[in-house]
Design a protein around this motif. Structure first.
Motif, short mmCIF file in Angstrom:
data_model
loop_
_atom_site.label_atom_id
_atom_site.label_comp_id
_atom_site.label_asym_id
_atom_site.label_seq_id
_atom_site.Cartn_x
_atom_site.Cartn_y
_atom_site.Cartn_z
N VAL A 108 -27.39 -14.39 -22.65
CA VAL A 108 -28.76 -14.17 -22.49
C VAL A 108 -29.18 -15.06 -20.94
O VAL A 108 -29.75 -14.29 -20.34
N TRP A 109 -28.38 -15.93 -20.69
CA TRP A 109 -28.57 -16.71 -19.53
C TRP A 109 -27.82 -15.79 -18.34
O TRP A 109 -28.30 -15.73 -17.17
N PHE A 122 -23.23 -25.73 -21.12
CA PHE A 122 -22.64 -24.59 -21.73
C PHE A 122 -21.04 -24.77 -21.72
O PHE A 122 -20.42 -24.68 -22.67
N HIS A 123 -20.48 -24.98 -20.53
CA HIS A 123 -18.74 -24.93 -20.26
C HIS A 123 -18.56 -26.06 -21.10
O HIS A 123 -17.47 -26.11 -21.82
N TRP A 124 -18.97 -27.29 -20.83
CA TRP A 124 -18.23 -28.59 -21.31
C TRP A 124 -18.86 -28.50 -22.77
O TRP A 124 -17.63 -28.99 -23.44
N THR A 125 -19.66 -28.17 -23.36
CA THR A 125 -19.78 -28.11 -24.86
C THR A 125 -18.92 -27.15 -25.51
O THR A 125 -18.16 -27.31 -26.65
N PHE A 149 -28.38 -12.76 -17.97
CA PHE A 149 -29.39 -11.77 -17.39
C PHE A 149 -30.69 -12.33 -16.82
O PHE A 149 -31.19 -12.10 -16.05
N VAL A 150 -30.94 -13.57 -17.17
CA VAL A 150 -31.98 -14.40 -16.72
C VAL A 150 -32.03 -15.76 -16.24
O VAL A 150 -32.95 -16.27 -15.71
N GLY A 151 -30.82 -16.29 -16.08
CA GLY A 151 -30.54 -17.51 -15.36
C GLY A 151 -30.44 -17.51 -13.99
O GLY A 151 -30.83 -16.27 -13.20
N SER A 152 -29.90 -18.30 -13.30
CA SER A 152 -29.79 -18.68 -11.80
C SER A 152 -29.08 -17.55 -11.23
O SER A 152 -27.96 -17.21 -11.95
N ARG A 153 -29.12 -17.09 -9.99
CA ARG A 153 -28.34 -15.97 -9.42
C ARG A 153 -26.90 -16.18 -9.72
O ARG A 153 -26.08 -15.09 -10.29
N PRO A 154 -26.10 -17.21 -9.47
CA PRO A 154 -24.59 -17.18 -9.53
C PRO A 154 -24.52 -17.24 -10.87
O PRO A 154 -23.14 -16.81 -11.54
N ALA A 155 -25.39 -17.41 -11.96
CA ALA A 155 -24.89 -17.36 -13.43
C ALA A 155 -25.16 -15.84 -13.95
O ALA A 155 -24.73 -15.49 -14.98
N ARG A 156 -25.61 -15.00 -13.24
CA ARG A 156 -26.11 -13.65 -13.63
C ARG A 156 -24.71 -12.80 -13.70
O ARG A 156 -24.01 -12.85 -12.49
N PHE A 157 -24.56 -11.84 -14.57
CA PHE A 157 -23.60 -11.29 -14.56
C PHE A 157 -23.52 -10.07 -13.53
O PHE A 157 -22.34 -9.80 -12.97
N ALA A 158 -24.59 -9.66 -13.10
CA ALA A 158 -24.76 -9.01 -11.92
C ALA A 158 -24.01 -9.61 -10.68
O ALA A 158 -23.68 -8.60 -9.75
N ASP A 159 -24.34 -10.74 -10.49
CA ASP A 159 -23.52 -11.43 -9.42
C ASP A 159 -22.11 -11.33 -9.43
O ASP A 159 -21.31 -11.66 -8.25
N PHE A 160 -21.40 -11.19 -10.54
CA PHE A 160 -19.94 -11.66 -10.62
C PHE A 160 -19.18 -10.59 -11.60
O PHE A 160 -18.02 -10.71 -11.69
N PHE A 161 -20.06 -9.72 -11.98
CA PHE A 161 -19.21 -8.83 -13.24
C PHE A 161 -17.99 -8.13 -12.69
O PHE A 161 -18.06 -7.49 -11.53
N PRO A 162 -16.91 -8.33 -13.37
CA PRO A 162 -15.55 -7.85 -12.65
C PRO A 162 -15.32 -6.35 -12.97
O PRO A 162 -14.61 -5.71 -13.67
N THR A 163 -16.13 -5.39 -12.11
CA THR A 163 -15.89 -3.99 -11.90
C THR A 163 -14.61 -3.80 -11.58
O THR A 163 -14.00 -4.55 -10.75
#
Length: 191
Positions: free
Chosen positions: A56-57, A18-21, A59-73
């Motif tokens: 979408v990823w 995703f990032h590089w494309t 919410f359903v992707g690997s843990r470090p990819a999930r917004f819950a893991d890094f969302f900037p509160t």
């Protein structure tokens, strides 16, 4: 890696592709492809699909990819900013809060460009100077933000002794041994 570092898997294949494309689409559309022509439009549509897929990823992707893991509160941003001001580079498995904020900003700009670009091809906005100006302004803001993103990655790589660009290629982020547990715990350690 040095003896005092350990690599942790951070970016899965989807995130890296995703990032590089997306980077190729953005840079190609800005610097190479002719505005308004078919390849420019299709690269823009691909960029929009990539961003929506990444949402979408998130919410359903690997843990470090999930917004819950890094969302900037606000709390996470304040804590990160305090750490930076005090010269501490807190360990994060994935994005730090400022990096997460930048990621969300870049994705919002890409979607804004997709919408304005699509509208420029519609009957309602065909040849509309205001919409063209907005699309061009968003493109310029995006490229400036991409430059800031790259600069921040280089600076944080230098300050933290971690090659963040290489990590986005390999998916493995070297973390100093003292920060491995905190990095593995991700944002949970910051709550």
């Amino acid at each position: 890696m040095a003896d005092n570092t350990q690599g942790i898997k951070v970016w899965d294949r989807f995130v890296r592709v995703f990032h590089w494309t997306l980077a190729a689409c953005v840079l190609g559309n800005y610097f190479v492809l002719e505005d308004g022509e078919g390849p420019h439009r299709w690269a823009g549509y691909l960029a929009a699909v990539l961003v929506l897929s990444r949402v979408v990823w998130g919410f359903v992707g690997s843990r470090p990819a999930r917004f819950a893991d890094f969302f900037p509160t606000p709390r996470r941003l304040r804590a990160h900013w305090q750490d930076l001001r005090q010269g501490r580079l807190d360990a994060h498995a994935g994005h730090n809060p400022l990096g997460a904020l930048m990621m969300l900003w870049l994705m919002a700009l890409v979607l804004g460009l997709a919408v304005t670009g699509y509208l420029l091809g519609s009957d309602a906005f065909w040849g509309d100077d205001g919409m063209q100006a907005l699309h061009g302004a968003l493109a310029n803001i995006l490229i400036g933000s991409v430059g800031l993103h790259v600069l921040a990655a280089l600076v944080m790589s230098r300050l933290g002794g971690i090659n963040l660009i290489k990590a986005m290629v390999t998916g493995i982020k070297p973390v100093p041994q003292r920060g491995v547990e905190q990095a593995r715990a991700g944002v949970e350690a910051r709550k």
